[in-house]
Design a protein around this motif. Structure first.
Motif, PDB file in Angstrom:
ATOM      1  N   GLY A 158     -26.249 124.930  45.074  1.00  0.00           N
ATOM      2  CA  GLY A 158     -26.992 125.291  46.287  1.00  0.00           C
ATOM      3  C   GLY A 158     -26.163 126.170  47.207  1.00  0.00           C
ATOM      4  O   GLY A 158     -26.656 127.178  47.733  1.00  0.00           O
ATOM      5  N   ARG A 197     -26.921 129.959  48.558  1.00  0.00           N
ATOM      6  CA  ARG A 197     -27.076 130.267  49.991  1.00  0.00           C
ATOM      7  C   ARG A 197     -26.136 131.395  50.405  1.00  0.00           C
ATOM      8  O   ARG A 197     -26.493 132.259  51.204  1.00  0.00           O
ATOM      9  CB  ARG A 197     -26.840 129.005  50.834  1.00  0.00           C
ATOM     10  CG  ARG A 197     -27.939 127.950  50.650  1.00  0.00           C
ATOM     11  CD  ARG A 197     -27.857 126.851  51.703  1.00  0.00           C
ATOM     12  NE  ARG A 197     -26.598 126.118  51.684  1.00  0.00           N
ATOM     13  CZ  ARG A 197     -26.344 125.060  50.909  1.00  0.00           C
ATOM     14  NH1 ARG A 197     -27.277 124.592  50.080  1.00  0.00           N
ATOM     15  NH2 ARG A 197     -25.179 124.453  50.964  1.00  0.00           N
ATOM     16  N   VAL A 214     -32.353 125.154  50.141  1.00  0.00           N
ATOM     17  CA  VAL A 214     -31.890 125.756  48.881  1.00  0.00           C
ATOM     18  C   VAL A 214     -30.752 124.894  48.340  1.00  0.00           C
ATOM     19  O   VAL A 214     -29.614 124.973  48.793  1.00  0.00           O
ATOM     20  CB  VAL A 214     -31.420 127.212  49.078  1.00  0.00           C
ATOM     21  CG1 VAL A 214     -30.860 127.766  47.774  1.00  0.00           C
ATOM     22  CG2 VAL A 214     -32.577 128.087  49.564  1.00  0.00           C
ATOM     23  N   ALA A 215     -31.097 124.027  47.414  1.00  0.00           N
ATOM     24  CA  ALA A 215     -30.095 123.172  46.769  1.00  0.00           C
ATOM     25  C   ALA A 215     -30.253 123.338  45.258  1.00  0.00           C
ATOM     26  O   ALA A 215     -31.061 124.151  44.804  1.00  0.00           O
ATOM     27  CB  ALA A 215     -30.286 121.723  47.206  1.00  0.00           C
ATOM     28  N   GLU A 254     -33.817 123.634  43.612  1.00  0.00           N
ATOM     29  CA  GLU A 254     -34.554 124.859  43.959  1.00  0.00           C
ATOM     30  C   GLU A 254     -34.017 126.035  43.148  1.00  0.00           C
ATOM     31  O   GLU A 254     -34.768 126.911  42.720  1.00  0.00           O
ATOM     32  CB  GLU A 254     -34.431 125.172  45.458  1.00  0.00           C
ATOM     33  CG  GLU A 254     -35.267 124.269  46.375  1.00  0.00           C
ATOM     34  CD  GLU A 254     -34.667 122.886  46.552  1.00  0.00           C
ATOM     35  OE1 GLU A 254     -33.451 122.734  46.355  1.00  0.00           O
ATOM     36  OE2 GLU A 254     -35.429 121.941  46.867  1.00  0.00           O
TER      37      GLU A 254
END
Ligand SMILES: [Zn+2]
Length: 319
Positions: free
Chosen positions: A187, A191, A209-210, A213
């Motif tokens: 994540g 990012r 957003v990890a 995802e």
């Protein structure tokens, strides 16, 4: 002598227990929430799980416990960050209450033993298991025996440094493979890429957003997500090359939910980087890297087999 044993796996949220046979087959299961940040309640919960298993089987079957953290060879949890414990002599406390020997070891180490005896590593005496979840854990089986090291802290593969001075790791160091290849790191790497406003990705605009995802976006063909997972594979390969140079295992297993989800994009780069970086790579075959198969059962099966091994060899604690 008992032909069954009770394996317990203490995770950050779930405490799993299973009665296993000497082949590592699960005969019955028990599961409860892990009482975090309360060592007294954790011990009482374990006593209840063990006594209830003994009652059901009508037998004081050997007990093995796997727990995340630094565990000494005599079963003291020196540091268990997910569960909030420090210096808890778990094996001694349980042993005195129950008047029986209880074996306690690191969770990823017992999972490695479980996979080697009853999972993806059957027929392989020398293997390394790397578990990729919130963090990166590891376990090493050499000559069919669990590697504990002199103090019990051996096999912490997640903190092999792959990039000196690199990304901060939850352990306090920088550049550990955990900082590049854990579920959390997947994540974070994604990012970082989104910071550039020119980067086009379906990850942009998601509330969170990890790891999940990112793998879902990769599934949909998102190039940024795919690049992140390929980068994760590369860093994992750097770490694996060092492990293979030191240990020369027959097989490398990747366990944990994040590993299975990221495998389609991560495995090939990991194999490629590892193979390139092995000493004498032109003159040898690199060990295969493949997924573990026992899933959430690896820990309970390994802990149970560790206890059974300790009971049959007189309590060495290393099966
Ligand atoms: Zn670290």
């Amino acid at each position: 002598m008992s032909t069954r044993s009770l394996g317990i796996d203490i995770g950050g949220t779930q405490l799993r227990a299973a009665l296993v046979d000497p082949h590592g087959r699960v005969l019955s299961r028990d599961r409860r929430p892990t009482p975090a940040d309360d060592p007294g309640l954790l011990v009482r919960t374990l006593l209840e799980v063990i006594r209830s298993a003994w009652e059901r089987t009508g037998e004081r079957v050997p007990v093995g416990v796997g727990i995340a953290g630094l565990v000494t060879v005599d079963g003291t949890v020196r540091y268990g960050p997910n569960i909030g414990i420090r210096d808890l002599p778990l094996a001694t406390l349980l042993g005195e209450e129950l008047d029986a020997e209880v074996v306690v070891a690191n969770d990823a180490s017992v999972a490695a033993l479980g996979e080697q005896r009853a999972g993806a590593g059957v027929d392989h005496a020398d293997l390394v298991l790397v578990t990729i979840g919130t963090g990166v854990g590891g376990g090493v089986v050499i000559g069919g025996r669990l590697l504990t090291g002199a103090t019990g802290f051996g096999g912490e593969l997640g903190h092999v440094i792959v990039n000196e001075g690199g990304r901060p790791c939850p352990c306090g160091n920088r550049g550990c493979v955990e900082a590049y290849a854990s579920g959390s790191a997947i994540g974070a790497l994604a990012r970082d890429r989104l910071v550039d406003p020119m980067t086009m990705s379906r990850l942009r605009g998601l509330g969170r957003v990890a790891g999940p995802e990112v793998t879902a976006a990769a599934q949909d063909g998102d190039e940024v997500a795919i690049e992140v997972l390929e980068e994760v594979g590369h860093w994992l390969g750097v770490a694996l090359a060092s492990m293979v140079n030191v240990l020369d295992p027959e097989l490398i297993l990747l366990g944990g939910g994040a590993a299975a989800a990221a495998a389609p994009w991560m495995l090939e780069p990991a194999r490629r980087t590892m193979t390139q970086r092995l000493v004498g790579s032109a003159w040898r075959e690199a060990p295969d890297i493949t997924l573990a198969v026992l899933g959430d059962d690896a820990g309970v099966v390994g802990a149970g087999l560790l206890a059974l091994g300790a009971a049959t060899v007189g309590g060495s604690g290393t099966a």
